[in-house]
Structure formats: structure tokens, C-alpha cells
Design an enzyme around this catalytic site. Structure first.
Site, PDB file in Angstrom:
ATOM      1  N   SER A   9      41.844  95.388  72.691  1.00 22.25           N
ATOM      2  CA  SER A   9      40.809  94.404  72.370  1.00 22.25           C
ATOM      3  C   SER A   9      40.323  94.650  70.948  1.00 22.25           C
ATOM      4  O   SER A   9      39.760  95.700  70.638  1.00 22.25           O
ATOM      5  CB  SER A   9      39.632  94.523  73.337  1.00 22.25           C
ATOM      6  OG  SER A   9      38.537  93.797  72.808  1.00 22.25           O
ATOM      7  N   HIS A  34      44.180  91.195  72.561  1.00 17.62           N
ATOM      8  CA  HIS A  34      43.071  90.579  73.298  1.00 17.62           C
ATOM      9  C   HIS A  34      41.947  90.236  72.320  1.00 17.62           C
ATOM     10  O   HIS A  34      41.436  91.104  71.605  1.00 17.62           O
ATOM     11  CB  HIS A  34      42.581  91.560  74.365  1.00 17.62           C
ATOM     12  CG  HIS A  34      41.546  91.013  75.277  1.00 17.62           C
ATOM     13  ND1 HIS A  34      41.831  90.225  76.365  1.00 17.62           N
ATOM     14  CD2 HIS A  34      40.192  91.136  75.262  1.00 17.62           C
ATOM     15  CE1 HIS A  34      40.721  89.894  76.985  1.00 17.62           C
ATOM     16  NE2 HIS A  34      39.696  90.427  76.333  1.00 17.62           N
ATOM     17  N   ASP A  36      38.206  88.545  71.841  1.00 18.85           N
ATOM     18  CA  ASP A  36      36.981  88.210  72.576  1.00 18.85           C
ATOM     19  C   ASP A  36      36.109  87.238  71.801  1.00 18.85           C
ATOM     20  O   ASP A  36      35.519  87.599  70.780  1.00 18.85           O
ATOM     21  CB  ASP A  36      36.201  89.492  72.861  1.00 18.85           C
ATOM     22  CG  ASP A  36      36.925  90.382  73.852  1.00 18.85           C
ATOM     23  OD1 ASP A  36      37.121  89.934  74.995  1.00 18.85           O
ATOM     24  OD2 ASP A  36      37.321  91.502  73.473  1.00 18.85           O
ATOM     25  N   MET A  38      32.766  85.107  71.697  1.00 24.61           N
ATOM     26  CA  MET A  38      31.426  85.102  72.316  1.00 24.61           C
ATOM     27  C   MET A  38      30.503  84.162  71.550  1.00 24.61           C
ATOM     28  O   MET A  38      30.537  84.128  70.318  1.00 24.61           O
ATOM     29  CB  MET A  38      30.837  86.513  72.286  1.00 24.61           C
ATOM     30  CG  MET A  38      31.728  87.560  72.936  1.00 24.61           C
ATOM     31  SD  MET A  38      30.904  89.163  73.002  1.00 24.61           S
ATOM     32  CE  MET A  38      32.253  90.202  73.566  1.00 24.61           C
ATOM     33  N   HIS A  67      40.105  85.393  75.103  1.00 25.04           N
ATOM     34  CA  HIS A  67      39.132  85.471  76.204  1.00 25.04           C
ATOM     35  C   HIS A  67      37.851  84.771  75.770  1.00 25.04           C
ATOM     36  O   HIS A  67      37.088  85.306  74.971  1.00 25.04           O
ATOM     37  CB  HIS A  67      38.895  86.966  76.502  1.00 25.04           C
ATOM     38  CG  HIS A  67      37.870  87.242  77.555  1.00 25.04           C
ATOM     39  ND1 HIS A  67      37.362  88.514  77.768  1.00 25.04           N
ATOM     40  CD2 HIS A  67      37.255  86.438  78.468  1.00 25.04           C
ATOM     41  CE1 HIS A  67      36.484  88.470  78.758  1.00 25.04           C
ATOM     42  NE2 HIS A  67      36.393  87.223  79.191  1.00 25.04           N
ATOM     43  N   MET A  69      34.265  83.744  76.133  1.00 23.20           N
ATOM     44  CA  MET A  69      32.989  84.012  76.811  1.00 23.20           C
ATOM     45  C   MET A  69      31.987  83.045  76.202  1.00 23.20           C
ATOM     46  O   MET A  69      31.084  83.443  75.455  1.00 23.20           O
ATOM     47  CB  MET A  69      32.594  85.484  76.607  1.00 23.20           C
ATOM     48  CG  MET A  69      33.402  86.429  77.476  1.00 23.20           C
ATOM     49  SD  MET A  69      33.390  88.123  76.877  1.00 23.20           S
ATOM     50  CE  MET A  69      34.690  88.024  75.666  1.00 23.20           C
ATOM     51  N   MET A 138      36.722  91.039  85.327  1.00 21.64           N
ATOM     52  CA  MET A 138      35.838  91.838  84.463  1.00 21.64           C
ATOM     53  C   MET A 138      35.425  93.110  85.205  1.00 21.64           C
ATOM     54  O   MET A 138      34.934  93.057  86.333  1.00 21.64           O
ATOM     55  CB  MET A 138      34.588  91.051  84.073  1.00 21.64           C
ATOM     56  CG  MET A 138      34.805  89.906  83.103  1.00 21.64           C
ATOM     57  SD  MET A 138      35.670  90.332  81.574  1.00 21.64           S
ATOM     58  CE  MET A 138      34.568  91.550  80.844  1.00 21.64           C
ATOM     59  N   ASP A 177      39.568  93.947  82.411  1.00 13.99           N
ATOM     60  CA  ASP A 177      38.915  94.068  81.105  1.00 13.99           C
ATOM     61  C   ASP A 177      37.593  94.815  81.229  1.00 13.99           C
ATOM     62  O   ASP A 177      36.695  94.373  81.947  1.00 13.99           O
ATOM     63  CB  ASP A 177      38.667  92.641  80.582  1.00 13.99           C
ATOM     64  CG  ASP A 177      38.127  92.609  79.159  1.00 13.99           C
ATOM     65  OD1 ASP A 177      37.974  93.670  78.533  1.00 13.99           O
ATOM     66  OD2 ASP A 177      37.850  91.480  78.685  1.00 13.99           O
ATOM     67  N   GLY A 178      37.493  95.929  80.503  1.00  8.75           N
ATOM     68  CA  GLY A 178      36.228  96.655  80.431  1.00  8.75           C
ATOM     69  C   GLY A 178      36.326  98.077  80.963  1.00  8.75           C
ATOM     70  O   GLY A 178      36.714  98.300  82.109  1.00  8.75           O
ATOM     71  N   GLY A 199      39.560  98.353  74.573  1.00 11.89           N
ATOM     72  CA  GLY A 199      39.024  98.252  73.214  1.00 11.89           C
ATOM     73  C   GLY A 199      38.699  99.628  72.683  1.00 11.89           C
ATOM     74  O   GLY A 199      39.471 100.237  71.933  1.00 11.89           O
TER      75      GLY A 199
HETATM   76  C1  DX5 Z   1      33.694  92.759  76.796  1.00 10.12           C
HETATM   77  C2  DX5 Z   1      35.028  92.292  76.315  1.00 10.12           C
HETATM   78  C3  DX5 Z   1      36.064  93.340  76.320  1.00 10.12           C
HETATM   79  C4  DX5 Z   1      35.762  94.556  75.474  1.00 10.12           C
HETATM   80  C5  DX5 Z   1      36.333  95.732  76.210  1.00 10.12           C
HETATM   81  O1  DX5 Z   1      32.890  91.680  77.016  1.00 10.12           O
HETATM   82  O2  DX5 Z   1      35.497  91.212  77.074  1.00 10.12           O
HETATM   83  O3  DX5 Z   1      37.349  92.818  76.022  1.00 10.12           O
HETATM   84  O4  DX5 Z   1      36.294  94.526  74.177  1.00 10.12           O
HETATM   85  O5  DX5 Z   1      35.952  96.875  75.560  1.00 10.12           O
HETATM   86  P1  DX5 Z   1      36.113  98.320  76.194  1.00 10.12           P
HETATM   87  O6  DX5 Z   1      37.571  98.515  76.482  1.00 10.12           O
HETATM   88  O7  DX5 Z   1      35.595  99.217  75.117  1.00 10.12           O
HETATM   89  O8  DX5 Z   1      35.281  98.357  77.443  1.00 10.12           O
HETATM   90 ZN    ZN Z   2      37.639  90.600  76.810  1.00 17.96          ZN
END
Ligand code: DX5
Ligand code: ZN
Length: 219
Positions: A9, A34, A36, A38, A67, A69, A138, A177-178, A199
Site C-alpha cells: 500500500s 494498492h 488508497d 480517501m 481502493h 474510501m 478490512m 487490508d490492514g 503498507g
Molecule cells: C487503510 C488503508 C490501508 C493501509 C494499510 O485505510 O486502506 O490500505 O494503507 O496500512 P497498514 O498495512 O500499515 O495497516
Molecule cells: Zn486500502
């Protein structure tokens, strides 16, 4: 036949030199990137949109896993597909017209994904299993990198496998993810995961290239 994939990520990457970090994870054997997105409404954080994804597309050689959000994702499907998404994932909580949005994504020739927040039951996607290519579970509340993996996710993944089997939908890819790190990635794999987003687990490692290689060995 599904293959297991590592999806770094970029949320934890260095955006002042994003090309360098993309080349680095590609060298490590990353399978998809990946990204993200937002909007500050669906989640309490703001990142980037189609303009930045278009720039990333110019330097990346592996597929882009976008992704979303964001609220009202249906209004932005064309923009993200045209920017270069290979997978486009929307949140089931963000649209009252999930079936229509999935059709819009597939009509663009892009893989359609649906994401579920930690509290969202699997039953919310049971009626659209034939209309999607990927399910993103998630394992943290979306919005930020570096959070801890929510343990209930493992049981949810096992129940998802049963649901996919029941509906002859085992070809659908499952992404998690997460909070995925080298320490828990095998457990996540065994519970039923095809695409592993990481990430901070990758970018904050001393040697991200080696970290991806190690992760790939145990999934
Ligand atoms: C969070 C994101 C993830 C995030 C994951 O809302 O959707 O993709 O980057 O990060 P890590 O792997 O550090 O939890
Ligand atoms: Zn994500």
C-alpha cells in the site's frame, strides 16, 4: 486458478519520490500496487485522486489496485477507470446502488471489487457474488496506515470461504487490508486470502525488498 499476491500500500511510501518506491517494491516481487483513495467524508483522512493515479500508471509496470474510501463512488467510476485502475474497489457502506456500480466498473473492462468494514456482515454482498471479481475484507477501520489487525477478521475470512463455496463463487479473489505483517501473514493466508495488502509492514521495514520476498515465501 487463483495465485497469491502481495499488494504494497503506497499510503506508507515516500510521496516525494514515489517512482523510487514503486521500483523498489516491483524489484521485491510485488504483484499489484494498492492505492488508497480517501475523501475526508467516508473516512477521516484525505489522500489523492485520479490525477495522481494517472501519474503512477506511467511509472508502474504491475497492475493498480485502487481502493476507494469515498462517498458516492458511483460518480467517479469512469474517472478512476480511465486513470488506469486494473482493480477498482468500492465500499458496500458507501453506496445504496452497489449492483449498478459494479456493473459500471465491469463495463469499463476493470475488475470490480467490494470492500467491507470490520463491522459489516458478509451477508451484505451475498446477492452480488456473481457481479464482482474481488472482495476486500478490512482488518482495520479504514483511514490510516499502521493500525493493529482486528483478530475477528480471521473468523470472518473462514466464513467468507464457506459462503463463496456455497454459491460456487470460489473464483472470486479475497483481499485483506490492514495490519498485515510478516508475523501474521501466514495465519491470514490459511484463513482464506489471495491478495495481501501491507503498507507499514513493507515500507517501514529495514529492507522492504527482502520483506516482500519473505512474505511471499510464507503465504
Ligand atoms: C487503510 C488503508 C490501508 C493501509 C494499510 O485505510 O486502506 O490500505 O494503507 O496500512 P497498514 O498495512 O500499515 O495497516
Ligand atoms: Zn486500502
Amino acid at each position: 486458478m487463483k495465485t497469491k499476491k502481495i499488494a504494497p500500500s503506497l499510503l506508507s511510501a515516500d510521496f516525494s519520490n514515489i517512482e523510487k518506491d514503486i521500483k523498489m517494491v516491483e524489484k521485491g516481487g510485488a504483484d499489484v500496487l494498492h492505492l488508497d483513495v480517501m475523501d475526508g467524508h467516508f473516512v477521516p483522512n484525505i489522500t489523492f485522486g485520479p490525477f495522481v493515479i494517472k501519474a503512477i500508471k506511467r511509472v508502474a509496470t504491475i497492475p493498480l489496485d485502487v481502493h476507494l474510501m469515498i462517498e458516492n463512488p458511483g460518480d467517479y467510476i469512469a474517472a478512476f477507470c480511465d486513470a488506469g485502475a486494473d482493480y477498482l474497489t468500492v465500499h458496500v457502506e458507501a453506496t445504496p446502488h452497489l449492483h449498478r456500480v459494479l456493473q459500471q466498473i465491469r463495463a469499463k473492462g476493470v475488475k470490480a471489487g467490494v470492500s467491507l468494514n470490520p463491522h459489516t456482515p458478509l451477508s451484505t454482498i451475498e446477492e452480488v457474488l456473481g457481479d464482482l471479481d474481488m472482495i476486500l475484507i478490512m482488518a482495520v477501520n479504514p483511514g490510516f496506515g499502521g493500525q493493529s489487525f482486528i483478530p475477528n477478521t480471521l473468523d470472518k475470512l473462514k466464513r467468507l470461504q464457506k459462503m463463496l463455496k456455497k454459491h460456487n463463487a470460489e473464483h472470486v479473489e479475497v483481499e485483506v487490508d490492514g495490519g498485515i505483517k510478516l508475523e501474521n501473514i501466514r495465519e491470514v493466508s490459511e484463513a482464506g486470502c489471495d491478495i495481501f495488502v501491507s503498507g507499514s509492514g513493507i515500507f517501514k521495514a529495514d529492507n522492504p525488498i527482502e520483506m516482500i520476498r519473505k512474505m511471499k515465501k510464507v503465504i
